[in-house]
Design a protein around this motif. Sequence first.
Motif, short mmCIF file in Angstrom:
data_model
loop_
_atom_site.label_atom_id
_atom_site.label_comp_id
_atom_site.label_asym_id
_atom_site.label_seq_id
_atom_site.Cartn_x
_atom_site.Cartn_y
_atom_site.Cartn_z
N ASP A 27 17.00 23.91 31.50
CA ASP A 27 17.15 25.04 32.41
C ASP A 27 15.83 25.47 33.04
O ASP A 27 15.75 26.53 33.68
N ASP A 28 14.79 24.67 32.89
CA ASP A 28 13.47 25.00 33.45
C ASP A 28 12.95 23.82 34.27
O ASP A 28 11.79 23.43 34.14
N LEU A 29 13.80 23.26 35.09
CA LEU A 29 13.49 21.97 35.72
C LEU A 29 12.20 21.95 36.55
O LEU A 29 11.39 21.04 36.37
N PRO A 30 11.96 22.89 37.45
CA PRO A 30 10.71 22.82 38.23
C PRO A 30 9.45 22.91 37.35
O PRO A 30 8.48 22.17 37.56
N VAL A 31 9.48 23.79 36.37
CA VAL A 31 8.32 23.94 35.47
C VAL A 31 8.13 22.67 34.65
O VAL A 31 7.00 22.16 34.50
N LEU A 32 9.22 22.13 34.12
CA LEU A 32 9.14 20.91 33.32
C LEU A 32 8.66 19.74 34.15
O LEU A 32 7.83 18.94 33.71
N ARG A 33 9.18 19.63 35.38
CA ARG A 33 8.74 18.55 36.27
C ARG A 33 7.24 18.58 36.46
O ARG A 33 6.55 17.56 36.33
N ASP A 34 6.70 19.75 36.78
CA ASP A 34 5.27 19.85 37.05
C ASP A 34 4.45 19.55 35.81
O ASP A 34 3.40 18.89 35.88
N ARG A 35 4.91 20.02 34.66
CA ARG A 35 4.17 19.80 33.42
C ARG A 35 4.13 18.31 33.06
O ARG A 35 3.07 17.78 32.70
#
Length: 259
Positions: free
Chosen positions: A23-31
């Motif tokens: 449920d945190d796709l943009p944050v996870l993608r960047d990390r």
Amino acid sequence: MPAVQPSTPSILNASAYKFVTLDDLPVLRDRLHEAAASLGIKGTVLLAEEGINLFVAGPVEGLRGWLAQLRADPRFADLAHKESFSEKTPFRRLLVKVKREIIRMNQPAIRPEERRAPSVPARTLARWLDQGSDDDGRPVVMLDTRNAFEVKAGAFEHAIDWELRRFSDFPKALAAHAAELAGKTVVSYCTGGIRCEKAALAMQEAGVQHVYQLEGGILKYFEETDGAPHWRGGCFVFDERELLDATLAPAASAATAAP
């Protein structure tokens, strides 16, 4: 003069997937992108609300470190990956992308995180194929869930091939052919396991009674067996290696693949 020992390939290739709610796709993608780029890793990581799917390569220590960082996230703690080695990185760039599905099937009711179809380990499948039946005496049929061009590069002997153009064609093909699978033990298979996992659930939903997925797909089957005598040709992979043989090494040429 002592013989020159062959050098160990310096590039580790890893593939893995897991169906888990994200449920945190943009944050996870960047990390994930930042960490992979800093370690010289290339390849593709797909993220969706339903989970993660990755095909990456890089220096051995760097890639193992990145996988360890990934597993530090409790959602990926049990992520199992398959690996092989090569002389060079078979990807030109790094992509970490957010998608609607990590493998597109257009069947939102199919939720592998909630339940899995039974799986069969590689060595058990090899035994079943040797004896021509499962442990209950039912005939075993292999169902290839890959695209038609992948099947042409190599496949299990006598496998069912519905000549799919893309995986999202699978539900329509299943509706047309489900009755032909009655009374048989059907083992769905694909390159790394992700497509055959969804396919096995779809078959269960369609009323096919005796369904298994090949645990870990073709790559795990190669890792745990030598492929013989039931596999023909190589295994197509979506990177610059194109074709792997049963030792998980790049095949000399696609011309050596099964017709």
